[in-house]
Write a protein that holds these residues in place. Structure first.
Motif, short mmCIF file in Angstrom:
data_model
loop_
_atom_site.label_atom_id
_atom_site.label_comp_id
_atom_site.label_asym_id
_atom_site.label_seq_id
_atom_site.Cartn_x
_atom_site.Cartn_y
_atom_site.Cartn_z
N VAL A 166 -8.10 9.62 -11.06
CA VAL A 166 -7.57 8.71 -9.81
C VAL A 166 -6.09 8.61 -9.77
CG1 VAL A 166 -8.68 7.23 -8.37
CG2 VAL A 166 -9.94 8.18 -9.77
N SER A 173 -11.60 6.34 -14.50
CA SER A 173 -10.40 7.09 -13.13
C SER A 173 -8.88 7.65 -13.43
CB SER A 173 -10.42 5.64 -12.26
OG SER A 173 -9.52 4.62 -13.08
N SER A 184 0.60 -1.38 0.36
CA SER A 184 -0.01 0.49 -0.02
C SER A 184 0.82 1.32 0.07
CB SER A 184 -0.69 -0.09 1.38
OG SER A 184 -1.78 -1.42 0.86
N ASN A 231 -2.90 2.45 -8.80
CA ASN A 231 -3.40 2.74 -7.55
C ASN A 231 -4.04 1.19 -6.72
OD1 ASN A 231 -5.60 5.23 -7.69
ND2 ASN A 231 -5.39 4.97 -9.50
N ILE A 284 -8.55 1.39 -2.54
CA ILE A 284 -9.44 1.20 -2.22
C ILE A 284 -10.37 -0.22 -1.32
CG2 ILE A 284 -11.76 1.34 -3.90
CD1 ILE A 284 -11.12 2.19 -5.56
N GLN A 333 -4.50 6.20 -4.83
CA GLN A 333 -5.37 5.94 -4.04
C GLN A 333 -5.56 4.34 -3.38
OE1 GLN A 333 -7.37 7.14 -2.36
NE2 GLN A 333 -5.54 8.95 -4.15
N ARG A 382 1.02 4.14 -2.90
CA ARG A 382 1.11 5.69 -3.03
C ARG A 382 2.82 6.24 -3.68
NH1 ARG A 382 -0.62 3.71 2.00
NH2 ARG A 382 -3.34 3.84 2.57
#
Length: 255
Positions: free
Chosen positions: A241, A238, A168, A186, A246, A244, A172
């Motif tokens: 985006v 997206s 994660s 993402n 999710i 992220q 980012r």
């Protein structure tokens, strides 16, 4: 505008022999994609996925690699490029808990295997795919992390949770690094999804306790992760985006 139109796009999915990876492959095929299916050991499973992709109207190719081994990620991507000429979307789905054990009982080699399967493989795949996406003018990377990366895991899965938490963070950071170049990064963070992963590593009593913590009162199905993956892979849906994570967990965690 066709929001889920992947015609003329090549999607590489790691860990596509079962579970979320296999379901995602069918979802991309239904949207017109050519799908490159990676597997490690489960050749029978990936052949089944390949047939399902064809039935859904897509085109599939099958590629074997142990992504925990150095240089295998680069070799896999090079093989897919040689076959299809391009890669537009990378879905880093391959991963495994490897072994449930308390931290004090986990040998060094098992620790390194867990980290290599879940984290090093993602790093290696991204490192090789980025120059490809740059040369093509952009693209999308979708990583698969886990709810355990937020809550620390349980029942002998601390190191697995640590590796997913790192995925994660890597998602980012890489998103920030690549955003100026039109490459979006993402991740989807599944909760308790009923896949062969849990068949291997989670007993009925533990699974029942997990289910009791889910507001929807049930575990998820692999297909219930597919829409989020396709959304994150689609520039039409997206394009603004990136970076992220999710959550797809039936309400178990609401950050």
């Amino acid at each position: 505008m066709a929001f889920l139109d992947f015609r003329d796009q090549v999607v590489l999915i790691t860990g596509a022999s079962s579970g979320i990876g296999a379901a995602a492959a069918v979802g991309f095929a239904e949207a017109g994609a050519t799908v490159a299916l990676h597997y490690h050991r489960n050749e029978e499973g990936v052949r089944h996925t390949s047939t399902a992709v064809s039935t859904a109207g897509g085109t599939a190719s099958v590629h074997q690699a142990d992504l925990a081994v150095a240089d295998s990620a680069a070799a896999l991507i090079d093989e897919v490029l040689a076959r299809h000429g391009r890669i537009d979307v990378l879905v880093n789905n391959a991963g495994d808990l490897v072994k449930r054990a308390p931290v004090t009982d986990l040998p060094d080699e098992e620790f390194h295997r867990i980290m290599d399967v879940n984290l090093t493989s993602v790093f290696a795949m991204c490192r090789r795919i980025v120059p490809v996406l740059r040369a093509q003018g952009g693209g999308a990377i979708v990583n698969v992390t886990s709810i355990s990366g937020r809550h620390g895991g349980g029942g002998g899965s601390v190191v697995y949770a640590t590796s997913k938490g790192a995925v994660s963070t890597f998602t980012r950071g890489l998103a920030k690094e690549l955003a100026p170049e039109g490459i979006r990064v993402n991740a989807i963070s599944p909760g308790v999804i009923r896949t062969p992963f849990h068949d291997r590593h989670t007993g009925d009593e533990q699974l029942q306790a997990m289910r009791a913590a889910i507001p929807m009162g049930r575990t998820g199905a692999p297909r219930e992760c597919v829409g989020t993956i396709l959304y994150l892979a689609s520039d039409a849906m997206s394009s603004y985006v990136t970076g992220q994570i999710i959550e797809v967990n039936g309400g178990q965690l609401m950050p």
